[in-house]
Design a protein around this motif. Structure first.
Motif, PDB file in Angstrom:
ATOM      1  N   SER A  86     -26.371   1.017  12.370  1.00  3.87           N
ATOM      2  CA  SER A  86     -25.596  -0.194  12.049  1.00  3.87           C
ATOM      3  C   SER A  86     -25.409  -1.082  13.275  1.00  3.87           C
ATOM      4  O   SER A  86     -25.557  -2.308  13.198  1.00  3.87           O
ATOM      5  N   GLY A  87     -25.077  -0.488  14.421  1.00  2.00           N
ATOM      6  CA  GLY A  87     -24.816  -1.280  15.623  1.00  2.00           C
ATOM      7  C   GLY A  87     -26.092  -1.839  16.238  1.00  2.00           C
ATOM      8  O   GLY A  87     -26.181  -3.035  16.545  1.00  2.00           O
ATOM      9  N   GLY A  88     -27.091  -0.973  16.401  1.00  2.00           N
ATOM     10  CA  GLY A  88     -28.341  -1.375  17.057  1.00  2.00           C
ATOM     11  C   GLY A  88     -29.084  -2.455  16.285  1.00  2.00           C
ATOM     12  O   GLY A  88     -29.577  -3.430  16.876  1.00  2.00           O
ATOM     13  N   VAL A 138     -35.702   0.659  19.616  1.00  2.00           N
ATOM     14  CA  VAL A 138     -36.348   1.977  19.584  1.00  2.00           C
ATOM     15  C   VAL A 138     -35.574   2.898  18.637  1.00  2.00           C
ATOM     16  O   VAL A 138     -34.351   3.009  18.728  1.00  2.00           O
ATOM     17  N   GLU A 139     -36.307   3.561  17.751  1.00  2.00           N
ATOM     18  CA  GLU A 139     -35.667   4.495  16.805  1.00  2.00           C
ATOM     19  C   GLU A 139     -36.548   5.733  16.670  1.00  2.00           C
ATOM     20  O   GLU A 139     -37.750   5.634  16.505  1.00  2.00           O
ATOM     21  N   ARG A 140     -35.899   6.907  16.701  1.00  2.00           N
ATOM     22  CA  ARG A 140     -36.685   8.150  16.604  1.00  2.00           C
ATOM     23  C   ARG A 140     -36.691   8.737  15.205  1.00  2.00           C
ATOM     24  O   ARG A 140     -37.421   9.680  14.921  1.00  2.00           O
ATOM     25  N   GLY A 190     -30.011   4.352  10.481  1.00  2.00           N
ATOM     26  CA  GLY A 190     -29.074   5.301  11.094  1.00  2.00           C
ATOM     27  C   GLY A 190     -28.237   6.074  10.100  1.00  2.00           C
ATOM     28  O   GLY A 190     -28.647   6.321   8.952  1.00  2.00           O
ATOM     29  N   THR A 191     -27.049   6.429  10.521  1.00  2.00           N
ATOM     30  CA  THR A 191     -26.170   7.295   9.722  1.00  2.00           C
ATOM     31  C   THR A 191     -25.771   6.638   8.408  1.00  2.00           C
ATOM     32  O   THR A 191     -25.812   7.265   7.347  1.00  2.00           O
ATOM     33  N   CYS A 192     -25.370   5.391   8.465  1.00  2.00           N
ATOM     34  CA  CYS A 192     -24.816   4.726   7.279  1.00  2.00           C
ATOM     35  C   CYS A 192     -25.800   4.760   6.108  1.00  2.00           C
ATOM     36  O   CYS A 192     -25.451   5.149   5.000  1.00  2.00           O
ATOM     37  N   PRO A 248     -25.534   6.996   0.755  1.00  2.00           N
ATOM     38  CA  PRO A 248     -25.689   8.119  -0.183  1.00  2.00           C
ATOM     39  C   PRO A 248     -24.351   8.608  -0.729  1.00  2.00           C
ATOM     40  O   PRO A 248     -24.227   8.922  -1.915  1.00  2.00           O
ATOM     41  N   LYS A 249     -23.346   8.625   0.155  1.00  2.00           N
ATOM     42  CA  LYS A 249     -22.021   9.098  -0.283  1.00  2.00           C
ATOM     43  C   LYS A 249     -21.466   8.241  -1.418  1.00  2.00           C
ATOM     44  O   LYS A 249     -20.994   8.756  -2.429  1.00  2.00           O
ATOM     45  N   LYS A 250     -21.559   6.915  -1.252  1.00  2.00           N
ATOM     46  CA  LYS A 250     -20.974   6.032  -2.271  1.00  2.00           C
ATOM     47  C   LYS A 250     -21.745   6.135  -3.583  1.00  2.00           C
ATOM     48  O   LYS A 250     -21.148   6.159  -4.660  1.00  2.00           O
ATOM     49  N   MET A 251     -23.074   6.212  -3.489  1.00  6.24           N
ATOM     50  CA  MET A 251     -23.855   6.319  -4.731  1.00  6.24           C
ATOM     51  C   MET A 251     -23.496   7.590  -5.497  1.00  6.24           C
ATOM     52  O   MET A 251     -23.321   7.576  -6.718  1.00  6.24           O
ATOM     53  N   ASP A 289     -38.548   8.720  20.854  1.00  8.99           N
ATOM     54  CA  ASP A 289     -37.336   9.165  21.526  1.00  8.99           C
ATOM     55  C   ASP A 289     -37.202   8.414  22.837  1.00  8.99           C
ATOM     56  O   ASP A 289     -38.098   8.488  23.671  1.00  8.99           O
ATOM     57  N   ALA A 290     -36.118   7.694  23.017  1.00  2.46           N
ATOM     58  CA  ALA A 290     -35.987   6.867  24.217  1.00  2.46           C
ATOM     59  C   ALA A 290     -35.176   7.576  25.295  1.00  2.46           C
ATOM     60  O   ALA A 290     -34.207   8.271  24.999  1.00  2.46           O
ATOM     61  N   THR A 291     -35.599   7.401  26.549  1.00  2.00           N
ATOM     62  CA  THR A 291     -34.836   7.884  27.707  1.00  2.00           C
ATOM     63  C   THR A 291     -34.697   6.725  28.682  1.00  2.00           C
ATOM     64  O   THR A 291     -35.677   6.001  28.925  1.00  2.00           O
ATOM     65  N   GLY A 330     -20.737   1.201  19.095  1.00  3.21           N
ATOM     66  CA  GLY A 330     -20.786   2.038  17.885  1.00  3.21           C
ATOM     67  C   GLY A 330     -20.201   3.427  18.094  1.00  3.21           C
ATOM     68  O   GLY A 330     -19.302   3.635  18.905  1.00  3.21           O
ATOM     69  N   ASP A 331     -20.740   4.386  17.374  1.00  8.27           N
ATOM     70  CA  ASP A 331     -20.189   5.744  17.369  1.00  8.27           C
ATOM     71  C   ASP A 331     -20.403   6.476  18.690  1.00  8.27           C
ATOM     72  O   ASP A 331     -19.825   7.547  18.899  1.00  8.27           O
ATOM     73  N   VAL A 332     -21.247   5.937  19.564  1.00  4.11           N
ATOM     74  CA  VAL A 332     -21.497   6.624  20.836  1.00  4.11           C
ATOM     75  C   VAL A 332     -20.392   6.324  21.853  1.00  4.11           C
ATOM     76  O   VAL A 332     -20.326   6.956  22.905  1.00  4.11           O
ATOM     77  N   LEU A 390     -16.846   3.211  12.380  1.00  2.00           N
ATOM     78  CA  LEU A 390     -17.172   2.687  11.058  1.00  2.00           C
ATOM     79  C   LEU A 390     -18.307   1.689  11.179  1.00  2.00           C
ATOM     80  O   LEU A 390     -18.451   1.029  12.229  1.00  2.00           O
ATOM     81  N   THR A 391     -19.074   1.537  10.107  1.00  2.00           N
ATOM     82  CA  THR A 391     -20.208   0.623  10.115  1.00  2.00           C
ATOM     83  C   THR A 391     -19.829  -0.824  10.480  1.00  2.00           C
ATOM     84  O   THR A 391     -20.476  -1.428  11.337  1.00  2.00           O
ATOM     85  N   PRO A 392     -18.801  -1.410   9.858  1.00  2.00           N
ATOM     86  CA  PRO A 392     -18.497  -2.808  10.208  1.00  2.00           C
ATOM     87  C   PRO A 392     -18.101  -2.971  11.683  1.00  2.00           C
ATOM     88  O   PRO A 392     -18.349  -4.018  12.272  1.00  2.00           O
ATOM     89  N   VAL A 393     -17.513  -1.922  12.262  1.00  2.00           N
ATOM     90  CA  VAL A 393     -17.126  -2.010  13.673  1.00  2.00           C
ATOM     91  C   VAL A 393     -18.385  -2.005  14.553  1.00  2.00           C
ATOM     92  O   VAL A 393     -18.546  -2.852  15.437  1.00  2.00           O
TER      93      VAL A 393
END
Ligand SMILES: Cc1cc2nc3c(=O)[nH]c(=O)nc-3n(C[C@H](O)[C@H](O)[C@H](O)COP(=O)(O)OP(=O)(O)OC[C@H]3O[C@@H](n4cnc5c(N)ncnc54)[C@H](O)[C@@H]3O)c2cc1C
Length: 404
Positions: A50-52, A69-71, A76-78, A85-88, A145-147, A354-356, A362-365
């Motif tokens: 969501s953030g990236g 970059v995405e591995r 992402g999580t959302c 998936p949770k809401k559905m 995978d990014a470093t 974001g969550d890191v 939360l997604t909107p944040v």
């Protein structure tokens, strides 16, 4: 059921492949790169959650050369393991029950395996939609995978990207249960890959992920027991909300045990035994919950057996393998990457959102932080103030979201 039995569905695998293929084939404006090549960018974003995604799109729209970059799967999580998936699954179960009150022939039950097929189809649609929107904005999507290997360099496989600004938006993962046998417990990530449901489940935790999963799975017919460390659910929410949810869960047949501490998990003839210490064990409370404020002060060791166990005891930021320690980037006591009010780490060119980082997860944040940061770095709104609720210190004075 163990977590090893839960396999990603064919639909999910093909959805991921579809979004991966589209993304790798399309390299806007520049053509295909040779492996090992070095490339230049204004902004490298690590993590397409969501953030990236929000930060990358906004920065590209403002004219920056952006590499995202995405591995794993885009979104992402959302999109893949959280909100969508949770809401559905939750709405499906609720609507089936509501409809059965109006239309007798529905039977009032939603079938899990059917629902998961629809969830996977929706994820696949979102993967494609996200990829297209990023392409339209001119974001270059790179799989791997990014470093971070220097203040201005990111390594992805054999490629090095040199960038003026780097954004860490790598999110978080479910925390492992730190007791012997803890690896037997599934996490919220595993549940959305289940093809079929266990007959019974022990949910360890009392935060919002634990409550949601207990509620959803009980509505699909799973017999659920919850082991909660504190004396109520949802410690970061109002008492009234927590009490109402406890009552609603109990009415659905979920058994709640408060003031518990899980000590051990054991495999037992295709089932799992979860041993826990019940602090101040006493009579059941009015709503059927065990161990509320009615205890006699004595601890008791108890065991509950179920076909599966779910640990929902908090989430840890994705930090391993990013190479940030070597650059002197620190973490807070809660584990999030330390950032200042401008979401900047100790290294001036590297930001995190974001969550890191600590704060409201939360997604909107995460999205608002990403857009705000892109505006600040590449747009005219360089002096704009970020909303209070997007600040990493928003929850500084509150208890962490740990094992509730
Ligand atoms: C079960 C559950 C339900 C939720 N429900 C809601 C809800 O209803 N409403 C709500 O607002 N929020 C909800 N959330 C929270 C929400 O999903 C997160 O706050 C949000 O997704 C965080 O976004 P992010 O961009 O920080 O991280 P993420 O979305 O987690 O994205 C991080 C991305 O970084 C990638 N990554 C990590 N390391 C690397 C690396 N080294 N190289 C390349 N890529 C990497 C990961 O693969 C991932 O795709 C829920 C979360 C969970 C777990």
């Amino acid at each position: 059921m163990t977590k090893r039995q839960a396999r990603p569905t064919t639909e999910r695998q093909s959805a991921r492949r579809a979004s991966t293929e589209t993304a790798v084939e399309h390299v806007p404006r520049r053509g295909k790169r040779k492996p090992g090549a070095q490339r230049e960018a204004d902004f490298v974003v690590i993590g397409a959650g969501s953030g990236g995604v929000a930060a990358a799109r906004r920065a590209a729209t403002l004219g920056a050369r952006v590499v995202l970059v995405e591995r794993d799967a885009i979104g992402g999580t959302c999109i893949n393991r959280g909100c969508v998936p949770k809401k559905m699954l939750s709405y499906g179960a609720s609507l089936a029950a509501i409809l059965s009150g109006c239309l007798s022939h529905t039977g009032g039950k939603e079938d899990w395996s059917d629902a998961i097929v629809r969830v996977n189809a929706e994820m696949a649609r979102l993967h494609v939609a996200y990829t297209h929107r990023l392409q339209e904005a001119g974001v270059e999507l790179l799989r791997g995978d990014a470093t971070v290997i220097a203040a201005d360099q990111v390594q992805v496989g054999a490629e090095t990207i040199r960038a003026k600004r780097i954004l860490i938006a790598t999110g978080a993962r479910p925390r492992a249960l730190p007791v012997p046998g803890g690896e037997l417990a599934c996490t919220s990530d595993d549940i959305f890959t289940w093809q079929s449901l266990p007959a019974s489940l022990v949910v360890i935790g009392g935060g919002y992920v634990a409550v949601e999963q207990a509620s959803i799975l009980s509505r699909y017919g799973v017999k659920v027991e919850m082991l909660v460390r504190g004396e109520r659910l949802l410690p970061r929410f109002d008492h009234e909300v927590a009490d109402a949810l406890a009552e609603a869960l109990t009415a659905k047949g979920v058994r709640l045990h408060f003031n518990t501490g899980v000590t051990l998990l054991n495999q037992a003839n295709g089932a799992i035994d979860v041993c826990y210490r019940q602090h101040g064990h006493g009579a059941n409370s009015a709503n059927g919950a065990v161990g509320g404020n009615h205890g006699n002060g004595k601890d008791r060791i108890q065991t509950v057996r179920a076909q599966a166990a779910l640990a929902a005891i908090g989430r840890d930021p994705h930090w391993d393998g990013l190479g940030l320690e070597a650059l002197g980037i620190a973490r807070t006591q809660k584990g999030g990457i330390q950032v200042d009010r401008s979401l900047r780490t100790k290294v001036r060119s590297i930001h995190a959102i974001g969550d890191v980082i600590d704060g409201l997860h939360l997604t909107p944040v995460a999205g608002a932080q990403g857009r705000w940061l892109a505006d600040r770095l590449f747009g005219a709104a360089a002096t704009a103030r970020i909303s209070t609720w997007c600040q990493p210190r928003y929850f500084a004075s509150r208890p962490s979201a740990a094992w509730a």
